[in-house]
Design a protein around this motif. Structure first.
Motif, PDB file in Angstrom:
ATOM      1  N   MET A 180       0.607  -1.399  -0.358  1.00 28.82           N
ATOM      2  CA  MET A 180       0.373   0.025   0.166  1.00 28.82           C
ATOM      3  C   MET A 180       1.014   0.893   0.165  1.00 28.82           C
ATOM      4  O   MET A 180       1.940   1.454   0.706  1.00 28.82           O
ATOM      5  N   LYS A 181       0.374   2.393  -1.282  1.00 26.43           N
ATOM      6  CA  LYS A 181       1.145   3.528  -1.050  1.00 26.43           C
ATOM      7  C   LYS A 181       0.742   4.759   0.339  1.00 26.43           C
ATOM      8  O   LYS A 181      -0.007   4.510   0.720  1.00 26.43           O
ATOM      9  N   THR A 182       2.695   4.958   0.596  1.00 24.87           N
ATOM     10  CA  THR A 182       1.867   6.339   1.722  1.00 24.87           C
ATOM     11  C   THR A 182       1.805   7.593   0.941  1.00 24.87           C
ATOM     12  O   THR A 182       2.157   7.192   0.277  1.00 24.87           O
ATOM     13  N   THR A 183       0.776   7.994   1.554  1.00 26.56           N
ATOM     14  CA  THR A 183       0.510   9.175   1.152  1.00 26.56           C
ATOM     15  C   THR A 183       1.504  10.616   1.841  1.00 26.56           C
ATOM     16  O   THR A 183       0.826  10.203   3.280  1.00 26.56           O
ATOM     17  N   LYS A 184       1.692  11.229   1.287  1.00 27.26           N
ATOM     18  CA  LYS A 184       2.385  12.426   1.202  1.00 27.26           C
ATOM     19  C   LYS A 184       1.487  13.265   1.632  1.00 27.26           C
ATOM     20  O   LYS A 184       0.731  13.705   0.832  1.00 27.26           O
ATOM     21  N   LYS A 185       1.617  14.163   2.691  1.00 29.38           N
ATOM     22  CA  LYS A 185       0.130  14.549   3.766  1.00 29.38           C
ATOM     23  C   LYS A 185       0.920  16.480   3.847  1.00 29.38           C
ATOM     24  O   LYS A 185       2.016  16.618   4.375  1.00 29.38           O
ATOM     25  N   LEU A 186       0.597  17.176   3.517  1.00 31.91           N
ATOM     26  CA  LEU A 186       1.482  19.465   3.586  1.00 31.91           C
ATOM     27  C   LEU A 186       0.740  19.774   3.719  1.00 31.91           C
ATOM     28  O   LEU A 186      -0.575  20.000   3.593  1.00 31.91           O
ATOM     29  N   GLY A 187       0.687  20.097   5.345  1.00 27.87           N
ATOM     30  CA  GLY A 187       0.119  22.003   6.069  1.00 27.87           C
ATOM     31  C   GLY A 187       0.617  22.676   5.392  1.00 27.87           C
ATOM     32  O   GLY A 187       2.200  22.950   5.505  1.00 27.87           O
ATOM     33  N   ILE A 188      -0.017  24.185   4.978  1.00 27.78           N
ATOM     34  CA  ILE A 188       0.737  25.071   4.710  1.00 27.78           C
ATOM     35  C   ILE A 188       0.153  26.153   5.077  1.00 27.78           C
ATOM     36  O   ILE A 188      -0.965  26.479   4.702  1.00 27.78           O
ATOM     37  N   TYR A 189       0.580  27.513   6.255  1.00 32.42           N
ATOM     38  CA  TYR A 189       0.133  28.358   6.658  1.00 32.42           C
ATOM     39  C   TYR A 189       0.746  29.592   6.142  1.00 32.42           C
ATOM     40  O   TYR A 189       1.553  29.516   6.355  1.00 32.42           O
ATOM     41  N   MET A 190       0.124  30.289   5.722  1.00 31.76           N
ATOM     42  CA  MET A 190       0.635  31.127   5.297  1.00 31.76           C
ATOM     43  C   MET A 190      -0.147  32.729   5.207  1.00 31.76           C
ATOM     44  O   MET A 190      -1.546  33.049   5.283  1.00 31.76           O
ATOM     45  N   ASP A 191       0.232  33.713   4.785  1.00 37.29           N
ATOM     46  CA  ASP A 191      -0.182  35.401   4.251  1.00 37.29           C
ATOM     47  C   ASP A 191       0.715  35.388   3.150  1.00 37.29           C
ATOM     48  O   ASP A 191       1.176  34.511   2.238  1.00 37.29           O
ATOM     49  N   HIS A 192       1.111  36.676   2.948  1.00 40.04           N
ATOM     50  CA  HIS A 192       1.302  37.149   1.390  1.00 40.04           C
ATOM     51  C   HIS A 192       2.770  37.338   1.701  1.00 40.04           C
ATOM     52  O   HIS A 192       4.065  37.115   1.112  1.00 40.04           O
ATOM     53  N   SER A 193       3.575  37.556   3.311  1.00 35.97           N
ATOM     54  CA  SER A 193       4.647  37.349   3.159  1.00 35.97           C
ATOM     55  C   SER A 193       5.942  35.978   3.254  1.00 35.97           C
ATOM     56  O   SER A 193       6.425  35.900   2.840  1.00 35.97           O
ATOM     57  N   ALA A 249       5.357  31.706   4.425  1.00 32.76           N
ATOM     58  CA  ALA A 249       4.752  30.179   4.421  1.00 32.76           C
ATOM     59  C   ALA A 249       5.182  29.805   5.756  1.00 32.76           C
ATOM     60  O   ALA A 249       6.692  29.119   5.209  1.00 32.76           O
ATOM     61  N   GLU A 250       4.782  28.844   6.010  1.00 33.53           N
ATOM     62  CA  GLU A 250       5.000  27.309   7.237  1.00 33.53           C
ATOM     63  C   GLU A 250       4.798  26.482   6.585  1.00 33.53           C
ATOM     64  O   GLU A 250       3.387  25.901   6.291  1.00 33.53           O
ATOM     65  N   LEU A 251       5.652  25.499   5.487  1.00 33.16           N
ATOM     66  CA  LEU A 251       5.312  24.434   5.562  1.00 33.16           C
ATOM     67  C   LEU A 251       5.865  23.492   6.513  1.00 33.16           C
ATOM     68  O   LEU A 251       6.826  22.679   6.632  1.00 33.16           O
ATOM     69  N   ILE A 252       4.317  22.576   6.682  1.00 36.05           N
ATOM     70  CA  ILE A 252       4.615  21.456   7.894  1.00 36.05           C
ATOM     71  C   ILE A 252       3.837  19.701   7.651  1.00 36.05           C
ATOM     72  O   ILE A 252       3.372  19.598   6.798  1.00 36.05           O
ATOM     73  N   GLU A 253       5.369  19.471   7.531  1.00 36.95           N
ATOM     74  CA  GLU A 253       4.594  17.678   6.486  1.00 36.95           C
ATOM     75  C   GLU A 253       4.343  17.302   7.954  1.00 36.95           C
ATOM     76  O   GLU A 253       4.847  17.014   8.563  1.00 36.95           O
ATOM     77  N   PHE A 254       3.700  16.131   7.601  1.00 34.95           N
ATOM     78  CA  PHE A 254       2.981  15.431   8.380  1.00 34.95           C
ATOM     79  C   PHE A 254       3.136  13.761   8.610  1.00 34.95           C
ATOM     80  O   PHE A 254       3.291  13.731   7.453  1.00 34.95           O
ATOM     81  N   SER A 255       3.299  13.579   9.325  1.00 36.85           N
ATOM     82  CA  SER A 255       4.646  12.033   9.210  1.00 36.85           C
ATOM     83  C   SER A 255       4.500  12.394  10.923  1.00 36.85           C
ATOM     84  O   SER A 255       4.425  12.717  12.082  1.00 36.85           O
ATOM     85  N   ASP A 256       5.036  10.739  11.135  1.00 39.35           N
ATOM     86  CA  ASP A 256       5.294  10.143  12.138  1.00 39.35           C
ATOM     87  C   ASP A 256       6.751  10.567  12.967  1.00 39.35           C
ATOM     88  O   ASP A 256       7.236  10.973  14.157  1.00 39.35           O
ATOM     89  N   ALA A 257       7.245  10.974  11.967  1.00 41.20           N
ATOM     90  CA  ALA A 257       8.621  11.686  12.460  1.00 41.20           C
ATOM     91  C   ALA A 257       9.116  12.765  12.779  1.00 41.20           C
ATOM     92  O   ALA A 257       7.864  13.401  13.139  1.00 41.20           O
ATOM     93  N   SER A 258      10.134  13.622  12.892  1.00 46.46           N
ATOM     94  CA  SER A 258      10.044  15.116  13.616  1.00 46.46           C
ATOM     95  C   SER A 258       9.207  15.882  12.921  1.00 46.46           C
ATOM     96  O   SER A 258       9.205  15.705  12.366  1.00 46.46           O
TER      97      SER A 258
END
Length: 132
Positions: free
Chosen positions: A1-14, A16-25
């Protein structure tokens, strides 16, 4: 089964914080727009048209940086207090490479880094259904 890679991006116009969802750090990658308030004031003194053009060029460069990161993931949640996330999704939808990536927009208040991580964790946890 393929692992789905997931990302959250909290952003404004200046920024962006890219937060990968995983069990790792939980590492956060920050992407910044190169157009700031000082640039706006300097170019506005010369010409409003020049300021607008510079701002648009900087925004396109900023969105291209984010788009490169988004291509590595299967599911993405864009969230934050401004309309930047809506502008980004319109930018991404112009390119067919992003058609197979699930992207959702959610409006939030201004969040601390810990709140951003909790938001991404809680958002993607609701999709993790385990079958016995």
């Amino acid at each position: 089964m393929k692992t789905t890679k997931k990302l959250g991006i909290y952003m404004d116009h200046s920024t962006a914080e890219l937060i990968e969802f995983s069990d790792a750090s939980k590492e956060t990658k920050t992407v910044c727009s190169d157009f700031n308030i000082q640039d706006k004031h300097e170019t506005l003194q010369r010409s409003e048209s020049e300021m607008h053009n510079k701002e648009q060029h900087s925004q396109k460069t900023y969105f291209k940086q984010l788009a490169t990161s988004v291509l590595e993931f299967d599911q993405v949640v864009l969230f934050g207090p401004t309309e930047a996330k809506t502008e980004l999704i319109h930018f991404l939808r112009q390119d067919h490479k992003f058609e197979k990536i699930g992207i959702e927009l959610l409006t939030t208040d201004k969040l601390t880094q810990n709140q951003q991580h909790a938001f991404v964790r809680d958002y993607f946890k609701k999709f993790d259904v385990k079958f016995l």
